[in-house]
Design a protein around this motif. Structure first.
Motif, mmCIF file in Angstrom:
data_model
loop_
_atom_site.group_PDB
_atom_site.id
_atom_site.type_symbol
_atom_site.label_atom_id
_atom_site.label_comp_id
_atom_site.label_asym_id
_atom_site.label_seq_id
_atom_site.Cartn_x
_atom_site.Cartn_y
_atom_site.Cartn_z
ATOM 1 N N LYS A 294 -4.572 1.769 7.155
ATOM 2 C CA LYS A 294 -4.083 3.117 6.857
ATOM 3 C C LYS A 294 -5.157 3.933 6.160
ATOM 4 N N GLY B 103 2.754 4.246 -1.484
ATOM 5 C CA GLY B 103 2.891 5.014 -2.718
ATOM 6 C C GLY B 103 2.182 4.392 -3.906
ATOM 7 N N ASP B 104 2.892 4.397 -5.030
ATOM 8 C CA ASP B 104 2.383 3.812 -6.268
ATOM 9 C C ASP B 104 3.414 2.802 -6.770
ATOM 10 N N TRP C 139 0.814 -1.226 0.000
ATOM 11 C CA TRP C 139 0.000 0.000 0.000
ATOM 12 C C TRP C 139 0.840 1.264 0.000
ATOM 13 N N ARG D 63 -5.241 6.793 3.752
ATOM 14 C CA ARG D 63 -4.230 7.376 2.870
ATOM 15 C C ARG D 63 -4.631 8.745 2.333
ATOM 16 N N HIS D 64 -3.625 9.611 2.214
ATOM 17 C CA HIS D 64 -3.825 10.845 1.461
ATOM 18 C C HIS D 64 -4.035 10.435 0.002
ATOM 19 N N PRO D 65 -5.053 10.957 -0.682
ATOM 20 C CA PRO D 65 -5.376 10.487 -2.027
ATOM 21 C C PRO D 65 -4.308 10.736 -3.078
ATOM 22 N N SER E 140 -0.576 11.592 -2.308
ATOM 23 C CA SER E 140 0.747 11.086 -1.937
ATOM 24 C C SER E 140 0.714 9.632 -1.477
ATOM 25 N N ARG E 141 -0.440 9.146 -1.063
ATOM 26 C CA ARG E 141 -0.609 7.809 -0.468
ATOM 27 C C ARG E 141 0.064 7.686 0.898
#
Length: 270
Positions: free
Chosen positions: A175, A99-100, A97, A177-179, A181-182
């Protein structure tokens, strides 16, 4: 970004020697934390020592009741590892989970731990799983390693070489997550070892990652969501910024903790 000179060495010994020779320098693992900070001029150094060729810092192994992960192991490799999935599935979920796909293919566990970003995921797992942080200066208990925001007990010129995680009876990481930055606006890792429960929280407090002792005590008496009835995160300890205020972060910690307990109850190895 300020100008800097780039260096590479083939192993840990030569990397440490090069760092001592250069003086003003920083080690570079995956670069997913340090380089953005340098671009924003939150951090600067005259020299970068890249660790990418230090193969001895890579790898995953399970011995007895301990999972060891080398510092230069990528997030994507942790997420995909059969050994991690079997030993601590929640840790594999955590890595998956982050980042990308680009961040996961470059970022490393050791870099995340050493940087101690207040919103990073791995530090919460280190605390909850009673990890031992392996460094070139000796082993450090996770409880003694994280000292604050971007602050650790890692000595000058020392290097994180890996981490050893105790394998729990049950665990979960949840978590919010910030949409974009994750990163975690609040992330909670819950781990149960017999009757002992540890709870690591990241992304929420002004002081960085921490153990939520009140929740640990309640869950150690009774591992259930009901045990958390009436227990709430102190708002005064939470961070407040443009992403989320203190009250909202406190609510997220409460919610993520309850979700983690529910999920861990379905994963018990008992």
């Amino acid at each position: 970004m300020h100008a800097f000179d780039y260096h590479r060495a083939s192993d840990v010994t030569s990397s440490l020697a090069l760092q001592r020779q250069l003086g003003d320098s920083r080690f570079l693992a995956g670069g997913q934390s340090l380089l953005p900070m340098m671009k924003l001029r939150f951090a600067q150094t005259a020299n970068i020592v890249d660790l990418r060729d230090c193969d001895e810092l890579c790898g995953i192994a399970v011995e007895y009741e301990t999972l060891r992960i080398g510092a230069m192991t990528r997030h994507a490799d942790v997420a995909a590892s059969k050994d991690v999935r079997e030993a601590i599935p929640a840790l594999a979920d955590l890595a998956g989970w982050i980042g990308d796909p680009m961040v996961r293919s470059r970022g490393t566990m050791g870099g995340s731990i050493a940087n101690a970003d207040p919103s990073a995921c791995y530090p919460s797992a280190c605390l909850a799983l009673a990890a031992t942080i392996n460094t070139t200066g000796g082993d450090i208990d996770a409880d003694d390693f994280f000292l604050g925001v971007f602050e650790t007990s890692l000595g000058e010129g020392e290097l994180v070489t890996g981490a050893e995680f105790a394998i729990p009876d049950a665990a979960s990481y949840q978590k919010f997550r910030h949409p974009a930055s994750r990163f975690a606006l609040a992330g909670v890792f819950v781990a149960r070892f017999g009757e002992i429960v540890r709870v690591g929280v990241t992304g929420a407090a002004r002081s960085g990652v921490y153990r939520w002792l009140e929740a640990e005590e309640a869950l150690s008496r009774q591992f259930s969501v009901e045990a958390l009835e009436g227990i709430h995160t102190p708002i005064t300890e939470m961070n407040s910024d443009v992403q989320a205020d203190a009250e909202y972060r406190a609510h997220l910690v409460d919610t993520m903790t309850r979700r983690a307990v529910l999920d861990a109850m379905t994963r018990s190895r008992d």
